[in-house]
Design an enzyme around this catalytic site. Sequence first.
Site, short mmCIF file in Angstrom:
data_model
loop_
_atom_site.label_atom_id
_atom_site.label_comp_id
_atom_site.label_asym_id
_atom_site.label_seq_id
_atom_site.Cartn_x
_atom_site.Cartn_y
_atom_site.Cartn_z
N GLY A 18 34.13 44.12 28.31
CA GLY A 18 34.66 43.74 29.61
C GLY A 18 35.95 44.50 29.87
O GLY A 18 36.64 44.92 28.94
N GLY A 20 39.23 45.14 33.08
CA GLY A 20 39.81 44.81 34.38
C GLY A 20 40.92 45.77 34.71
O GLY A 20 41.05 46.84 34.09
N GLY A 21 41.75 45.40 35.67
CA GLY A 21 42.80 46.29 36.10
C GLY A 21 43.93 46.43 35.10
O GLY A 21 44.69 47.40 35.15
N VAL A 25 38.52 44.22 27.14
CA VAL A 25 38.09 43.20 26.19
C VAL A 25 37.03 43.81 25.27
O VAL A 25 36.04 44.37 25.74
CB VAL A 25 37.52 41.96 26.89
CG1 VAL A 25 37.07 40.91 25.86
CG2 VAL A 25 38.56 41.35 27.84
N ASP A 142 43.45 32.79 39.68
CA ASP A 142 42.41 33.79 39.94
C ASP A 142 41.03 33.20 39.65
O ASP A 142 40.21 33.81 38.97
CB ASP A 142 42.65 35.05 39.11
CG ASP A 142 41.86 36.26 39.63
OD1 ASP A 142 41.44 36.23 40.81
OD2 ASP A 142 41.66 37.21 38.87
#
Length: 305
Positions: A18, A20-21, A25, A142
Amino acid sequence: MSTHRVLAGRYEVGEVIGFGGTADVHLGRDLGSGRPVAIKVLRRDLARDPLFHSRFRREAKSVAGLNHRAIVEIYDTGYEEVEGGSARQVRVPFIVMEHIAGRSLRDVLRSRRLTLDVTIHVQAEILSALDFSHRAGVIHRDIKPANVMITPEGAVKVVDFGIARASGDPAATLTHAQVFLGTPSYLSSEQARGETADVRSDLYSAGCLLYELFTGRPPFVGDDPVCVAYQHVHEEPLRVSDYDPDLTPAVDAVLVKALAKAREDRFQDARTFADALRSAGRGLGQDMPMTLAMSTQTGTAALAC
């Protein structure tokens, strides 16, 4: 695992599962216990930024004390020393957490619509997690389908407290350096205006998620984040019963309250939101506790009483 990268002499780092910004992960393994773990590592280019560094560490501190069935468990934290150029070392923080097999709710929704009873069950678990975190003084900020995992056994897990803050934190606003903190489709009107988030901001985001569970889309969509943020502040979404005539006025009323523009007009706590949803569900004949079981091979979902 194919890598020999080991953090803190204990955690073997595997492939990226995973990203993100701000962080990646990795699948990992605790060499001491042998159990699989997930290892979240701040991006190296952001590790030099004290604000991102402190935000990442705050996530670990916030979630480490949240022991709840529907919240990802934190096992350990630490730093990795990496070359930062000009003969400088950069300390890159990492978080070792529970590895959650299964799929994100976002991926589930891309493949199918959930039944009404599963929708109510999933939402109730999310609200239970928020009730627990809010009582501990932690706002997620979020909540969205991508931050909810469904395990093969049907458990619901809220993940990624990466922009969480303690309630009352004056810095808990929408932007940093003109960058959205949060996801525009699920932002409350006060976050869209750059105001301080509180527990009712999380509940608005949870309302957006519930709206998507019922209709297959968030309440507001647009070509860019500013357009979506404007709608959160100034426009009203269609009633969910406009999408599905089987949904009752009681369900509409739950969404209207959850998505109220003024936070004082919303549910004031997650437990009240969950109770209202269950009451509306009973009006639909959905009064039996259900669990959602996911097949990791086919990606299908099945109900079990």
